[in-house]
Design an enzyme around this catalytic site. Structure first.
Site, PDB file in Angstrom:
ATOM      1  N   HIS A  50       0.836  -1.205   0.000  1.00  0.00           N
ATOM      2  CA  HIS A  50       0.000   0.000   0.000  1.00  0.00           C
ATOM      3  C   HIS A  50       0.871   1.256   0.000  1.00  0.00           C
ATOM      4  CE1 HIS A  50      -3.200  -2.799   1.186  1.00  0.00           C
ATOM      5  NE2 HIS A  50      -4.042  -1.866   0.777  1.00  0.00           N
ATOM      6  N   HIS A  99       1.862  -3.795   9.381  1.00  0.00           N
ATOM      7  CA  HIS A  99       3.233  -3.509   8.956  1.00  0.00           C
ATOM      8  C   HIS A  99       4.000  -2.863  10.089  1.00  0.00           C
ATOM      9  CE1 HIS A  99       3.095  -4.476   4.704  1.00  0.00           C
ATOM     10  NE2 HIS A  99       1.934  -3.859   4.608  1.00  0.00           N
TER      11      HIS A  99
END
Length: 163
Positions: A50, A99
Site C-alpha cells: 500500500h 506492517h
C-alpha cells in the site's frame, strides 16, 4: 492525449506493483504478531504494498503537478495535499498493525526510486509543460497543451475549452 497519460500512469503503477512483489519474495519478512493487528491479512510484510502504491500513484501526480501546473501556490498546495495522502496511507498500515514502520519507510523508498527511474526513462511520454508554448493549436490534445487558463483557480483548462 489523455489516453497516453492514462497509459503513463498505468505502467507506473504496474511497475511499482511488480517491484513490490519481487521485493516481498526476495526478503520474505513476516508480518507483525497477529495479536497486534486490527485486521487480518496474509503475505509477507516488507515492503508495504500500500505504501509503495501510494508513493507511486500520488508521487506521479506530484511529478505531473510540477511539470504542468504553472501557478506556484497551486503547485505547492497540491504537493502538500498529495504528501499528506502518502503519509496517511503509510500511517494507516502501521496503525492497523499489518506492517512495521520500517516496512512502510522501505516501501516509500523503493517506490520513490522506481518513480525516479520511471519518470527519467518514460518521462518524455507526457510532453514538457512548455512543449507547445510557442505555437499552441486547437488540434493539440488537451493533455499536451500548456496550462494557462485564467478562469479556474488552478489555471487548468477543462477538456474541450479553447484557449
Amino acid at each position: 492525449g489523455l489516453k497516453g497519460l492514462g497509459w503513463f500512469c498505468t505502467v507506473n503503477l504496474a511497475g511499482s506493483t511488480i517491484l513490490n512483489q519481487l521485493l516481498k519474495f526476495a526478503i520474505q519478512r513476516p508480518r507483525p504478531d497477529v495479536s497486534l493487528r486490527l485486521v487480518e491479512i496474509g503475505g509477507f510484510s516488507f515492503p508495504s504494498g500500500h505504501s509503495m502504491a501510494a508513493m507511486a500513484f500520488f508521487g506521479l501526480f506530484i511529478w505531473l503537478t510540477w511539470r504542468y501546473v504553472r501557478d506556484r501556490r497551486a503547485r505547492v498546495g497540491l504537493t502538500a495535499f498529495l504528501c499528506v495522502m502518502i503519509a496517511a496511507v503509510g500511517f494507516s498500515r502501521v496503525y492497523l498493525g499489518v506492517h512495521y514502520a520500517s516496512d512502510v519507510l522501505g516501501g516509500f523508498c523503493a517506490s520513490l526510486i522506481w518513480l525516479a527511474v520511471y519518470t527519467k526513462v518514460a518521462g518524455s511520454t507526457p510532453p514538457r509543460r512548455n512543449a507547445w508554448a510557442k505555437a499552441p493549436s486547437a488540434k493539440v490534445p488537451f493533455a499536451h497543451r500548456p496550462f494557462k487558463c485564467d478562469v479556474c483557480p488552478l489555471r487548468v483548462c477543462p477538456p474541450g475549452r479553447v484557449q
